[in-house]
Design a protein around this motif. Structure first.
Motif, short mmCIF file in Angstrom:
data_model
loop_
_atom_site.label_atom_id
_atom_site.label_comp_id
_atom_site.label_asym_id
_atom_site.label_seq_id
_atom_site.Cartn_x
_atom_site.Cartn_y
_atom_site.Cartn_z
N MET A 1 35.78 40.62 24.09
CA MET A 1 36.39 40.95 25.38
C MET A 1 35.96 39.97 26.48
O MET A 1 36.74 39.59 27.33
N LYS A 2 34.67 39.61 26.44
CA LYS A 2 34.20 38.67 27.46
C LYS A 2 34.92 37.33 27.34
O LYS A 2 35.24 36.70 28.34
N THR A 3 35.14 36.86 26.11
CA THR A 3 35.82 35.57 25.91
C THR A 3 37.24 35.63 26.44
O THR A 3 37.73 34.71 27.11
N LYS A 4 37.93 36.78 26.16
CA LYS A 4 39.30 36.90 26.64
C LYS A 4 39.33 36.93 28.17
O LYS A 4 40.22 36.38 28.81
N GLY A 5 38.31 37.55 28.77
CA GLY A 5 38.26 37.62 30.23
C GLY A 5 38.08 36.24 30.85
O GLY A 5 38.70 35.90 31.87
N LYS A 6 37.23 35.46 30.24
CA LYS A 6 37.02 34.11 30.75
C LYS A 6 38.28 33.28 30.62
O LYS A 6 38.64 32.49 31.52
N LEU A 7 38.97 33.40 29.49
CA LEU A 7 40.22 32.64 29.29
C LEU A 7 41.25 33.05 30.33
O LEU A 7 41.97 32.23 30.90
N LEU A 8 41.36 34.39 30.55
CA LEU A 8 42.32 34.87 31.53
C LEU A 8 42.00 34.37 32.93
O LEU A 8 42.90 33.95 33.68
N LEU A 9 40.71 34.34 33.29
CA LEU A 9 40.31 33.84 34.60
C LEU A 9 40.64 32.35 34.75
O LEU A 9 41.13 31.90 35.79
N VAL A 11 43.04 30.72 33.18
CA VAL A 11 44.50 30.57 33.30
C VAL A 11 44.95 30.89 34.72
O VAL A 11 45.79 30.19 35.30
N LEU A 12 44.37 31.94 35.32
CA LEU A 12 44.75 32.30 36.68
C LEU A 12 44.38 31.20 37.67
O LEU A 12 45.13 30.89 38.61
N ILE A 13 43.21 30.61 37.48
CA ILE A 13 42.78 29.54 38.40
C ILE A 13 43.71 28.33 38.29
O ILE A 13 44.15 27.77 39.30
N LEU A 14 44.03 27.92 37.05
CA LEU A 14 44.93 26.78 36.86
C LEU A 14 46.31 27.07 37.44
O LEU A 14 46.94 26.21 38.06
N ALA A 15 46.79 28.29 37.25
CA ALA A 15 48.10 28.64 37.81
C ALA A 15 48.08 28.59 39.33
O ALA A 15 49.02 28.12 39.97
N GLY A 16 46.96 29.06 39.92
CA GLY A 16 46.86 29.02 41.37
C GLY A 16 46.85 27.59 41.90
O GLY A 16 47.50 27.28 42.90
N LEU A 17 46.09 26.73 41.23
CA LEU A 17 46.05 25.33 41.65
C LEU A 17 47.41 24.67 41.51
O LEU A 17 47.83 23.89 42.38
N GLY A 392 42.82 25.19 47.47
CA GLY A 392 42.18 25.43 46.19
C GLY A 392 40.83 26.09 46.33
O GLY A 392 40.43 26.87 45.51
N MET A 393 40.11 25.80 47.41
CA MET A 393 38.78 26.36 47.59
C MET A 393 38.86 27.87 47.84
O MET A 393 37.95 28.60 47.51
N ARG A 394 39.95 28.33 48.49
CA ARG A 394 40.04 29.75 48.80
C ARG A 394 40.39 30.60 47.61
O ARG A 394 40.47 31.81 47.70
N MET A 395 40.63 29.96 46.45
CA MET A 395 40.89 30.73 45.24
C MET A 395 39.64 31.45 44.77
O MET A 395 39.71 32.38 43.98
N PHE A 396 38.45 31.00 45.20
CA PHE A 396 37.20 31.58 44.70
C PHE A 396 36.62 32.52 45.71
O PHE A 396 36.68 32.24 46.90
#
Length: 396
Positions: A1-9, A11-17, A392-396
């Motif tokens: 589950m942790k691995t899937k969470g990291k992958l999902l995070l 993907v979201l960051i790349l999509a935001g950028l 991009g900085m405000r994504m975090f």
């Protein structure tokens, strides 16, 4: 589950950028070029290419007045900034020892002269007795030899007395030229010794109405400097005033410091008002080339490149860097070709130009497609429609 969470995070960051980048490019693309870019018209005018260096103002003739005899300073007749004439006394040394030596040598001269008189009388007497054959030839020769020796001793004593008299005269230090006292090294009562070398007592500038600047130009600039060229300079004492000078001499003796080779260039300067003082730092600029009635392009335009050109491939003509552009210091780069951007019909268009000489603001255009009156882009306007750089900085 942790691995899937990291992958999902991730993907979201790349999509935001990616979304922020698309929005950034979209806003810039939709912005009106007339409002987005700052332009200047290509105009014809005059341009002068210059080379610059720092230097020091010095009098044309600076004389260090010294002493040939040792002694204590007994009198001082001049001080700083005093005007003096040639032959005027500057200071006087205590002459007690030198005067005693002169009197001693004068007494030696008197003694030698008395010996000479006696030798002359003896020689004359021996000559008369030899004629009567009352003395031998040898005795007469001895009297003649004594006479010659007496004459030599008198000459030696007179030479010594002349030297002592000269030394006595040297105790009064006089100015060799007309000028101004700019430095006084000694004070009243100070002892100066001239045993091994002549000590400097006073420095005199002959004429401050004419001065010179000694500058050091790099070897890269020395090839374009010629004697007789006009120069301009400023000094810190008068920052808002420009002074004029002329290149007087290019000295052939190089100076190397930290592998940098420089040559001394002497600038002659007129100073009728005596505003310029010895030792001032001068910031010298020499005009080495000049063009009149030529097409000019601002140096800022040669440094400008739109973001769209940066995003293109390196082999795209519009993305070719302006290798012939002039830098901030106003000097040309190795290549003579560059690309500028103009606004025509509401669109940004690259134009290839061939460059000539340059100064700190404009560069001569000697060839290419640029025409007078063209609106050259020199930069972008900063306004509220510009997308923030920290999306991009405000994504975090």
């Amino acid at each position: 589950m942790k691995t899937k969470g990291k992958l999902l995070l991730g993907v979201l960051i790349l999509a935001g950028l990616a979304g922020a980048g698309a929005w950034y490019l979209g806003v810039r693309g939709e912005q009106d070029p007339e409002k987005r870019y700052r332009t200047m018209p290509a105009e014809r005018g005059e341009v002068t290419q210059t080379v610059s260096a720092n230097g020091t103002l010095n009098p044309v003739v600076l004389i260090s007045v010294g002493t040939q005899v040792s002694g204590t300073v007994k009198k001082l007749y001049v001080d700083f900034n005093d005007k003096v004439k040639a032959g005027q006394p500057l200071l006087e040394l205590d002459d007690a020892l030198v005067s005693a030596s002169e009197r001693q040598s004068a007494a030696t001269v008197a003694n030698a002269r008395a010996s000479l008189d006696l030798a002359q009388a003896n020689e004359a007497r021996m000559k008369a007795l030899l004629a009567q054959e009352f003395v031998s030839k040898q005795e007469y020769d001895q009297a003649s030899q004594v006479l010659k020796s007496a004459r030599a001793q008198l000459a030696q004593a007179q030479a010594q007395n002349s030297r002592d008299q000269a030394n006595l005269g040297f105790t009064v230090i006089r100015s060799p030229v007309d000028g101004v006292v700019i430095d006084r090294v000694v004070d009243l009562g100070q002892t100066v010794a001239a045993s091994f070398q002549t000590p400097t007592l006073i420095k005199i500038a002959r004429d401050l109405a004419e001065m010179r600047i000694d500058t050091s130009f790099a070897e890269a600039d020395i090839g374009s400097i010629r004697e007789g060229q006009k120069a301009k300079f400023t000094v810190d004492a008068f920052p808002n005033r420009n002074f004029d000078g002329v290149v007087q001499q290019i000295r052939l003796n190089p100076t190397t410091q930290q592998n940098v080779v420089t040559y001394n260039v002497r600038i002659s300067v007129a100073n009728p008002d005596h505003l310029l003082l010895p030792g001032m730092t001068a910031y010298v600029t020499i005009g080495v080339q000049q063009r009149q009635d030529v097409l000019l392009v601002p140096n800022a335009a040669l440094r400008f490149k739109p973001a769209e050109a940066v995003d293109k491939k390196p082999d795209s003509p519009a993305a070719t860097p302006p290798a012939g552009a002039a830098g901030k210091n106003g000097k040309k780069r190795d290549s003579q070709r560059a690309t500028v951007y103009v606004l025509a019909d509401g669109k940004l268009q690259p134009v290839s130009v061939q460059l000539g000489i340059t100064d700190s603001r404009n560069t001569e255009v000697v060839g290419g497609e640029l025409t007078a009156g063209a609106r050259i882009v020199v930069g972008e306007n900063s306004n509220g429609s510009k997308p923030p750089s920290s999306v991009g900085m405000r994504m975090f």
